[in-house]
Each structure stands twice: as C-alpha cells, then as structure tokens.
Write a protein that holds these residues in place. Sequence first.
Motif: not given
Length: 192
Positions: A1-2, A5, A181, A184, A187-188
């Motif tokens: 993620m940034k 986002d 980060k 992310s 989440s993935q």
Amino acid sequence: MKSSDVDILIVPGWSGSGPDHWQSRWETRLKTARRVEQADWYKPSRHVWADEIVKAVRSATRPVVLVGHSAGCSAIAFAAEHLHPGEVAGAFLVAPASERAKGAVPGMGPDFIAHRREKLPFPSVLIASATDPYCTPDEARALAEAWGSEFVEAGDSGHLNSESGHGPWPDGLLRFAGFLKSLSVVSQKVNQ
C-alpha cells in the motif's frame, strides 16, 4: 500500500500534537491524512476518545491506517474493542505513554489511565525510545507484546515529539512507508 491508497487517521495524545509535531506535519504533507479531533485534548476520556476514533474509521472511504502518538496509542487500543475485523488495515503506534505517566497528568480521566491489554485486531508496529521519560523500554515492550505489535526501538529519542527534536521526523516517515508496504504483503497473503 501507498499513502494514497489509505485513509490515514492521525490520533494525537494529551494536548493534541502542536503545529511543529511530526503528526501535524504529516497531516499537512500526506494528502489522505486527517486528524481525529477530540472535544478536549487536555481531559482524555476512554469512551469519548475511543468513540471519536470509531466514528472516524467508519466515515473513511479507503482502508484505514491509524497513526497514534503517546496517549493516542492508548485511545487506539480502547477503540479496537469496538471495531469490526477488517475496518482498520493497521496501526503505527509511536511513544506510548505508560500508566505511570498517564496517572500523573492533570485532567486524565481515571478510565483512561489503565491500558487495554488485548491483542489488536489489525497489524501494528510500536516504536519506542530508549530515553522516553513517559515510558521505559520495558513498559513499551510489554505493551507491544500485549497488543501483538512489532516492537521497534528508536534509540536515544526522548518522547519522539517536537521537544525531542522530532518535528519533521523523516526517519519516522520512512518507517511509516515501510509499514504501509508490509500491509500490502499481508493483504496479498490474505487474499490468496
């Protein structure tokens, strides 16, 4: 993620993080950041502060990342018991205040002094200084363990605020980017 986002909710502690504090600077610099306002920054109340965080989370339009400092970390832990799984993507917790320190603050609500010591229902990192006058490294480690937070020691950094020379706190912004980060990656894995 940034940062673009997520909705970044800034959760200051007692006194509300003044204009030179890194939280205020991040709020201005990061376009998706906004402060969770409290009716009285000098009289923290467990239920009032937690309710404001829950309301802010529920009004967000993107995944939420909470950024707490000092007593704001406690407020996030209090709010966590009222949040549903998935409402918050993560929490970046900096320089929590110990029960000892909170108990010495005039106006601190008695219900706010004791920490909630249950695992947070979202990923979190807790950054603490070896020389914080409001929380010893052992106290901070115990909170990180109770909350299920990754513990990061920030060395000789005082209370990680503008008074300790951490106005802009560029190292903190880099750590925050790394934390986003890592969310992310989490989440993935969950979505696979």
